[in-house]
Structures are given as C-alpha cells and as structure tokens.
Write an enzyme that holds these catalytic residues in place. Structure first.
Site, mmCIF file in Angstrom:
data_model
loop_
_atom_site.group_PDB
_atom_site.id
_atom_site.type_symbol
_atom_site.label_atom_id
_atom_site.label_comp_id
_atom_site.label_asym_id
_atom_site.label_seq_id
_atom_site.Cartn_x
_atom_site.Cartn_y
_atom_site.Cartn_z
ATOM 1 N N GLY A 194 -4.607 82.685 37.715
ATOM 2 C CA GLY A 194 -3.807 83.270 36.652
ATOM 3 C C GLY A 194 -3.268 82.220 35.692
ATOM 4 N N ALA B 195 -1.335 83.287 40.064
ATOM 5 C CA ALA B 195 -0.411 84.372 40.383
ATOM 6 C C ALA B 195 0.327 83.991 41.664
ATOM 7 C CB ALA B 195 -1.202 85.659 40.598
ATOM 8 N N GLU C 240 -9.971 82.232 42.692
ATOM 9 C CA GLU C 240 -9.614 83.532 43.293
ATOM 10 C C GLU C 240 -10.590 84.002 44.361
ATOM 11 O OE1 GLU C 240 -9.282 82.810 40.101
ATOM 12 O OE2 GLU C 240 -7.652 83.937 39.154
ATOM 13 N N GLU D 244 -5.935 81.742 33.321
ATOM 14 C CA GLU D 244 -6.049 82.968 32.514
ATOM 15 C C GLU D 244 -4.950 83.027 31.458
ATOM 16 O OE1 GLU D 244 -6.237 85.318 36.214
ATOM 17 O OE2 GLU D 244 -7.936 86.341 35.282
HETATM 18 N N1 3HC Z 1 1.318 81.573 45.118
HETATM 19 C C1 3HC Z 1 2.328 81.397 46.011
HETATM 20 N N2 3HC Z 1 2.560 80.229 46.637
HETATM 21 C C2 3HC Z 1 1.740 79.210 46.341
HETATM 22 C C3 3HC Z 1 0.679 79.321 45.431
HETATM 23 C C4 3HC Z 1 0.480 80.574 44.797
HETATM 24 N N3 3HC Z 1 -0.478 80.778 43.902
HETATM 25 N N4 3HC Z 1 0.054 78.134 45.358
HETATM 26 C C5 3HC Z 1 0.700 77.303 46.185
HETATM 27 N N5 3HC Z 1 1.715 77.934 46.778
HETATM 28 C C6 3HC Z 1 2.703 77.381 47.718
HETATM 29 C C7 3HC Z 1 2.068 76.926 49.020
HETATM 30 O O1 3HC Z 1 1.985 77.990 49.940
HETATM 31 C C8 3HC Z 1 3.036 75.856 49.457
HETATM 32 O O2 3HC Z 1 4.148 76.503 50.007
HETATM 33 P P1 3HC Z 1 4.938 75.837 51.231
HETATM 34 O O3 3HC Z 1 5.432 74.520 50.722
HETATM 35 O O4 3HC Z 1 5.984 76.831 51.558
HETATM 36 O O5 3HC Z 1 3.917 75.683 52.323
HETATM 37 C C9 3HC Z 1 3.477 75.218 48.142
HETATM 38 O O6 3HC Z 1 3.192 76.187 47.126
HETATM 39 C C10 3HC Z 1 2.727 73.946 47.798
HETATM 40 O O7 3HC Z 1 1.341 74.188 47.898
HETATM 41 P P2 3HC Z 1 0.349 73.153 48.608
HETATM 42 O O8 3HC Z 1 0.938 72.705 49.895
HETATM 43 O O9 3HC Z 1 -0.984 73.795 48.633
HETATM 44 O O10 3HC Z 1 0.403 71.943 47.575
HETATM 45 P P3 3HC Z 1 -0.774 71.009 47.083
HETATM 46 O O11 3HC Z 1 -0.157 70.070 46.138
HETATM 47 O O12 3HC Z 1 -1.541 70.484 48.248
HETATM 48 O O13 3HC Z 1 -1.780 71.964 46.293
HETATM 49 C C11 3HC Z 1 -2.431 73.654 44.708
HETATM 50 C C12 3HC Z 1 -1.367 72.613 45.121
HETATM 51 C C13 3HC Z 1 -3.744 72.952 44.357
HETATM 52 C C14 3HC Z 1 -1.900 74.399 43.542
HETATM 53 C C15 3HC Z 1 -2.676 74.600 45.910
HETATM 54 O O14 3HC Z 1 -1.438 75.077 46.376
HETATM 55 C C16 3HC Z 1 -3.508 75.790 45.587
HETATM 56 O O15 3HC Z 1 -4.724 75.709 45.577
HETATM 57 N N6 3HC Z 1 -2.862 76.952 45.328
HETATM 58 C C17 3HC Z 1 -3.546 78.205 45.148
HETATM 59 C C18 3HC Z 1 -4.221 78.300 43.816
HETATM 60 C C19 3HC Z 1 -4.839 79.646 43.650
HETATM 61 O O16 3HC Z 1 -5.566 80.133 44.498
HETATM 62 N N7 3HC Z 1 -4.581 80.296 42.507
HETATM 63 C C20 3HC Z 1 -5.048 81.601 42.264
HETATM 64 C C21 3HC Z 1 -4.046 82.599 42.732
HETATM 65 S S1 3HC Z 1 -4.601 84.281 42.621
HETATM 66 C C22 3HC Z 1 -4.485 84.643 40.973
HETATM 67 O O17 3HC Z 1 -4.098 83.834 40.183
HETATM 68 C C23 3HC Z 1 -4.869 86.043 40.602
HETATM 69 C C24 3HC Z 1 -5.022 86.234 39.137
HETATM 70 O O18 3HC Z 1 -6.362 86.121 38.754
HETATM 71 C C25 3HC Z 1 -4.530 87.570 38.718
#
Ligand code: 3HC
Length: 699
Positions: free
Chosen positions: A102, A63, A125, A105
C-alpha cells in the site's frame, strides 16, 4: 483524533509527514490523516504543491496487516489513492526506506515520485496471500509497463531506487536530504509547468492480454514454480488482466471483490500468521531487548567440510573476516578450493561480480591447528558428529579462545550441555545449528544450553540477523526443535514403505501438501548413511519396546545410501539425480517386513498423510510442552525455513489447529494402539484436545 499525518509548509509547498512508527503502516489513522491534510493543502491558497513523506525509517511499508482481521473502515486505501487523482496541485511522494505494498500504491497515486538512492520499493502482497488491492495492479502496469509490473506484483520482490527509476516508477533520485530535495523537485515542477501525471488514466500501449500472452504465461509459470500451490500470484495476474479488459473504475471494482476473497482465504490467514510468527522468533521472554549482544568483529570456523565451508561463506558474505581451521594443510587447501568454486558458481549465476567474489574470498583464510583462533570473537565448530570429538575440540578451544569469545557448536542433535561442561566457561557455549547448504539456507537454530549467558544467546540471535537468516531459539534435547520434530515424519515414511506403500506414493502425498520434495527423496539427496550413523551412535539408548527403522538400516547395509550411491529409496541412472522407482526397494521392504512380522497391505493416501503429519505434530506438542520451544510458532518457522513446509499452510502446528486438535488426538490414540510406543500421545495435545484449545492461537 491523533495526528498521524502532519502539515508543514516550505515556501509554497505543503509537506505531509506520516508519523506512525515503526513502519508508518497505513492504518485507519493514517488514511484519515492523509485525506484531511490533502484536502487542507488543496484548499490552502498559500500552497501550490504537496509532498508526502515518511518520518523515521521509512515511507509507509504497506497497509496495516493487523487490521486485516478487523472489519474494514473507511476511508479505504483505494479511496485515498483515487482521491489523489482529484487533487489539482501536483503531489510528490518522497520515498526513503521501504515503500511496500500500500505504501507504493500511495506513491503511485501521487503525481510524481522521488526517492533516496537507498530506498527500496515493491509489492510483496502475494507473500501475504493477497495482491496489491489499492489499485497497484492497475496503476503499476500503466507506470512501469506490463513486464516490470508483473515482475514486482507476481514475484513480490522489491527493487532498489535506481532500478525503480529505470522502470519508470521513480522520476528522480535525490542525493542528500530527501525532504529538501523533494521540495526543490516540486518547485521545479511548478516552475516548468509540468502537468500532473495521473496514473489511473489510460496510457496507450498497455495492450490486451492477447498482445502479452507470452509475458503472462511466463509469470504464471514462475508463480507455479516458485510459489507452488499458492493462489495469490494468480489472483494478482487476473487482476492485472482485468485492467487490460475493463475501464479503470470497473477494474478497481472487480479488484475489491477479489481482494476481499483473497484476504479472507485460509492461505492468506496462514501467510499472515507466518509473517508475524517469523518476527516473534526474535522475542525471547527472559532476554529483553536491553541485553546487549557481544561485539563480533571476526570469526573462526573449525572444519572445512561441507558444513564448515558453508558457514565460513555465510559469515564472509556478511562482511566478517573468517579463519577456517583444519587438521592438515591438505584439508585446508581442499576446503579453500571448494569455497572458491562456490563463489565461482555465484558469479556464474550473476549473483555477484568478480570483484565482489575477490572481496569475499579475501575475508576467508585457512590455518592448521587452533592457534589462529585466539583472536576470534566467535568460533563455530563444524567437525564430525561425534560427542567425544566435540568434547576434545571444546577442551582445546577453552585453552586458546580469548575471554568472552562465543564458542558455538554446529551439532544438529547432540547434548550441548555436556559439550559446554568440558570447558571452564560454559556461559560462553551455545549451539548454532546451520542447515545444508549453510550459506544459502535461511534457518539458523540457536541452541541454548542450561548455563549459556543471556548475552551469548543474544549474540547468536543477532548473528542470524546480520547474516540474513531467521534465528529460532531452542533448548537442548536430542535433535533440538527442527530435527526432533521431523524425525517422526521420516520414521513413519519408512514404516509405511515396510508396510506396503511405494516410496513414490509416500513422497507424492507429501508433495501434494505443497512440500517441494517428499521425505524419502530428501533422504536420498542428503544420504541415508547420515541418520544411520546417528542411529548407530545411539544404539545403547534405544528403547527395546519401540518400533525400530530396520528397513532404513537394511538399505544402508546394502550400500543404498541415496543419490551418491546411485540407489537409495529410488534408483538414479547414469549419475543423474532423477529418482526412478526401483523394484529392488520393494523386494527389500518385503524381506524386512517378513523378518519383522509386519503385515503388508494397500495403504491409502489419507493414512500416509495422517501418519506422517500427525507424527510430527505429536512430537511438536511434546517439544512445546517440555519448553524446548518457547512457542508453537517457533516450531512452525523452523518448518517453513528448514524443511520448505508450504508457507501458505503456516507450519505444522498451525496446520494442526486448522485440522482440529481433537481429531488429531483421536487418530494419534488409534495409531498408538495399532503401531505401539512411538505414538505415545503428547500430554499437551491430550489436554488441548479435551479443552477445545489450540497451539497457535488463544482459546
Ligand atoms: N503492518 C503491520 N505491522 C507491520 C507491518 C505492516 N505492514 N510491517 C511491519 N510491521 C511490524 C512488524 O510486525 C514489527 O512489529 P514488532 O516490532 O511488534 O514485531 C515491526 O513492524 C517492525 O518490522 P520488522 O521487524 O519486519 O522490521 P524490519 O526492519 O526487519 O523490516 C519491513 C521492515 C521491510 C517493512 C518489513 O516489516 C516488512 O516486510 N513488512 C511488510 C511489508 C508488506 O508486506 N507490505 C504490504 C502489506 S499488505 C498491503 O499493503 C495491502 C495493500 O495492497 C492494500
């Protein structure tokens, strides 16, 4: 309306590419696009199957976390996922990169999943203080079984495509081009008449919570152990249990409420702050992304002590050939033997296999003297903490290192400007402050001396990335960001013992905040003599009007160096590491208090918490004000990765904002009046407190 989800066809297969860089996060535009294009494909007579794929580097990585602070907008992700159940044509998720949260999911809502061999997937998450809120807690157990589902959901660690296939999450691994492989897979599904697999439909065998009591208890224990004090892993387990006790729609309904509560919790806000804070560290205001780092093909390390060995292993683990130099063959032999033992330990714990150990060991060679360092692109000095020794080393390095090599010192507090000044190339000199054990600790404090070239700093930050660490930049001052901001906490802890608190009481208050160990137990572990030596080396610069750590000195004078001596703030019996309260410590504290005229009294837990924490926050504010840290969140990332401050509290500066700066400032003023000069209030804290401002958020 922007088209974040495309519509293409190949034969009778519709392809829906998601194009929302950088990580194809499932923001409102993508959710709307998916709904629209799914309906279009469902209604398209020329289409019999559908493939959802991510453009660029990844399948959706979750998400859009930035939307969590805004009012939610429909369609929710759960709406999209559930809508997939109603699509009567087979839908295939084609996964590459990282299908996280997400994203996974969404894939679970699809009827089939195929993946590139390098793809990774998981539900991280919990690390954001939430749990998979788009039915992941319901669908994953049905697809992968309870144990595997809880592993992913509770621990939050992604797995690779092959493991995901073993777990039943992925139906096929596609070697070569993913898109055409996914289309071929969809065509085969059609040709074979394979029925759609709906992951929300009950599949026999999940059982009841009673059937799985041991598995559930295992993950509750793991959550308590690994994510101490954090609520989301338990919420995640409760949500999975709902799915065992209720029909799918009811469980999803219950999830919605629980998810909203989690998302709006203090812990989740702090964890989301930490997520972005960590990513901010890479952004250095005056060093844009355009400044290229210098190429590092091989490295040198000076010193094969604990620090030097750890640094060499960290470099070798990331694939770099490393030359470790020492002053004698004996020191080299001992150092290399210890490195081999370190790798043996990794093999024993199943982290690497024998072949990998040999590959990594082969990258590390030893040499006596500096001559072998002439070819190194990066040299990290990890010698004894003595400014004269370091200056002598850098003068010698200047003579042997090749032009353009980055020369780094691992000092944890010294004046790197002075070290750089002994060379004819101060632009190449930086600080790389590793934490013990250097191969395992994720934090790397990259220190920027006044004359360092931007590309040398960019190289230090890039090195952090390639060695799997989080690099945080600091300017030069005594102790930089990490040690300078922590010292006041430790100092206050020892003063509190002098004033009447037991070490166990002080430590318990700080572990009560969620830190894994208290500061005095940590001192015993790392050795009280380390900071004693530092205090001795700085004796000439001591402010005679400021209160001094007499008690800590006395402990060292009595040989109470900590665990290695069998006694420090605590006693350690039979060579063990278990801290036992020691009445002798109290007797020593009473004696020192008498000598110093310190009144001993009962001290409340609240006072311990405020004095330890506020002392660090006050220093953090000074560090920020002086420009040693570029932003408050950099200080926080240091504490999360350097000192295991609980991530769900964001960091000390974030905690300060939560408490309120006016309240903290008032207490700092009071402590200043009671305890003297070392409580000088930070001017920044004073200003922000008066303005109603914050360290970590806009006012
Ligand atoms: N939402 C918004 N922005 C995100 C994001 C997300 N889910 N994931 C990454 N970004 C952004 C980062 O903030 C970064 O922004 P910036 O360049 O402005 O600083 C850019 O994307 C690139 O991210 P990284 O620097 O972290 O890039 P990497 O290549 O090192 O890593 C990744 C990529 C492994 C995807 C890492 O970004 C990550 O772990 N992201 C989060 C994944 C996550 O936690 N997903 C679950 C979200 S909550 C959810 O899905 C709820 C659902 O169950 C309803």
């Amino acid at each position: 309306m922007s088209d974040l989800v495309g519509y293409e066809t190949e034969g009778r297969v519709a392809i829906l590419p998601i194009d929302n860089p950088p990580v194809n996060a499932l923001g409102i535009g993508v959710r709307e696009g998916l709904m629209r294009q799914l309906d279009r494909a469902a209604a398209d007579d020329a289409v019999d199957a559908i493939v959802i794929i991510g453009m660029g580097r990844t399948f959706p990585a979750g998400a859009d976390i930035r939307e969590f602070d805004q009012p939610t907008r429909e369609p929710h992700l759960i709406g999209v996922v559930d809508h997939l159940d109603t699509i009567e044509k087979p839908v295939v998720a084609a996964i590459h990169g990282t299908a996280l949260g997400g994203g996974l999911e969404l894939a679970l809502g699809c009827h089939f999943r195929v993946a590139s061999p390098s793809a990774r997937m998981g539900t991280p998450e919990v690390n954001l203080g939430i749990f998979p809120g788009a039915a992941g807690t319901q669908r994953l157990p049905r697809v992968a079984g309870l144990d595997h589902a809880l592993e992913l959901i509770v621990l939050g660690k992604p797995v690779g495509a092959h493991k995901a296939k073993d777990y039943g999450i992925v139906d096929a691994i596609i070697e070569g081009d993913l898109r055409s492989g996914a289309v071929a897979f969809a065509e085969k599904i059609l040709a074979d008449g394979t029925p759609r697999r709906i992951s929300s439909e009950p599949r026999g065998g999940i059982g009841s919570p009673d059937d799985h009591a041991a598995t559930i208890a295992k993950y509750r224990d793991l959550a308590n152990h690994r994510m101490r004090g954090q609520e989301s892993p338990h919420q995640a387990i409760d949500s999975v249990l709902d799915g065992m006790l209720m029909p799918y729609p009811d469980a999803v309904q219950a999830d919605r409420k629980r998810f909203e509560t989690c998302k709006n919790s203090d812990q989740s806000r702090a964890l989301r702050y930490a997520f972005f804070a960590e990513r901010e560290t890479a952004k250095i205001p005056d060093i844009g992304k355009d400044i290229a780092q210098r190429a590092i093909a091989n490295a040198g390390v000076i010193g094969a002590g604990t620090m030097g060995r750890g640094i060499a292993v960290s470099l070798a683990d990331s694939g770099l050939p490393v030359t470790v130099v020492e002053t004698s063959q004996e020191a080299i032999d001992t150092g290399l033997a210890e490195i081999a033992k370190l790798y043996d330990g990794m093999v024993r714990r199943g982290r690497i296999d024998e072949a990998e150990k040999e590959r990594r060991l082969a990258r590390i060679t030893g040499a006596v003297g500096f001559d072998e360092l002439g070819a190194a692109d990066l040299i990290v000095e990890a010698a004894f903490e003595d400014l004269d020794v370091k200056k002598e080393i850098f003068a010698k390095l200047d003579a042997v290192a090749k032009p353009g090599a980055v020369l780094a010192t691992n000092t944890s507090y010294m004046d790197i400007d002075a070290i750089a000044a002994v060379t004819n190339r101060p632009a190449d000199v930086i600080g790389l402050h590793y934490f013990v054990p250097a191969n395992a600790m994720r934090l790397l404090e990259v220190v920027r001396p006044a004359k360092a070239a931007p590309d040398a700093i960019a190289t230090g930050m890039a090195l952090a990335r390639v060695t799997g660490k989080v690099g945080v930049l600091a300017r030069v001052c005594h102790g930089f960001i990490a040690n300078r901001s922590r010292l006041p906490l430790v100092r206050e802890a020892t003063f509190l013992v002098e004033e009447g608190a037991a070490p166990a009481q002080v430590d318990a208050v700080l572990t009560g905040l969620g830190m894994p160990m208290g500061p005095l137990a940590v001192s015993d572990l790392s050795g009280l003599d380390v900071s004693w030596r530092m205090r001795q080396s700085l004796a000439g610069q001591r402010d005679p009007d400021a209160r001094y750590m007499h008690l800590a000195d006395r402990m060292c004078e009595l040989g109470r160096f900590g665990i290695k001596a069998g006694k420090g703030w605590y006693r350690y019996e039979d060579g063990g590491r278990n801290p036992v309260p020691d009445p002798e410590t109290e007797a020593i504290a009473i004696e020192v208090a008498r000598e110093q005229g310190t009144e001993r009294r009962d001290i409340s837990d609240d006072e311990i918490r405020e004095r330890c924490l506020y002392a660090a926050i006050n220093e953090g504010a000074k560090i920020l004000d002086e420009g040693i840290a570029a932003r408050a969140s950099d200080i926080d990332v240091m504490w999360l990765y350097g000192f295991a401050y609980p991530r769900w509290r964001g960091g000390i500066m974030y905690t300060a904002d939560e408490i309120g700066l006016a309240k903290i400032h008032a207490r700092v003023q009071q402590f200043h009046a009671e305890h003297g000069k070392h409580w000088d209030p930070s001017p920044l804290l004073e200003r922000l407190a008066a303005e109603g401002g914050f360290f970590t958020r806009p006012t």
